[in-house]
Design a protein around this motif. Structure first.
Motif: not given
Length: 118
Positions: A15-17, A61-62
């Motif tokens: 994920p980019e973040t 994801s998180k």
């Protein structure tokens, strides 16, 4: 499931973040374990020798995770708690809101290496 061949491909697919966190973590681990090889084991990037992994990392994801020996987690449980992070038997989870401190990465990587006799 995607099979990754190197750390660059893994980070690019994360994920980019989380990508900046992973880039920083990779650099920190390379600095702490300069003689270790960059490996992909269990579809996760890490550092070690041959088939022996000292430390691995992953993005979900998180959150992200840093994976080391269970002895390293046990030995540094107070440091992990002091950083406000959560640990499992073999990992520490972190995020952009609560990143893992470089000093803790270093301590965990070196403790894992020592526990594994590498």
């Amino acid at each position: 499931m995607t099979k990754f061949t190197d750390h660059d491909a893994y980070i690019a697919a994360a994920p980019e973040t989380f990508q900046p966190l992973l880039v920083q973590l990779r650099a920190q681990l390379a600095k702490v374990l300069p003689d270790a090889e960059e490996l992909i084991m269990y579809d996760m990037p890490g550092f070690g020798f041959g088939k022996a992994i000292i430390v691995g990392y992953a993005a979900f994801s998180k959150q992200c995770g840093l994976y080391v020996s269970k002895d390293a987690i046990t030995a540094l449980a107070d440091d992990i708690a002091a950083a406000g992070l959560t640990a499992t038997k073999t990992g520490v989870t972190f995020s952009t809101k609560k990143p893992i401190p470089d000093k803790l990465v270093k301590k965990l990587a070196l403790a894992s290496r020592k526990a594994l006799g590498l």
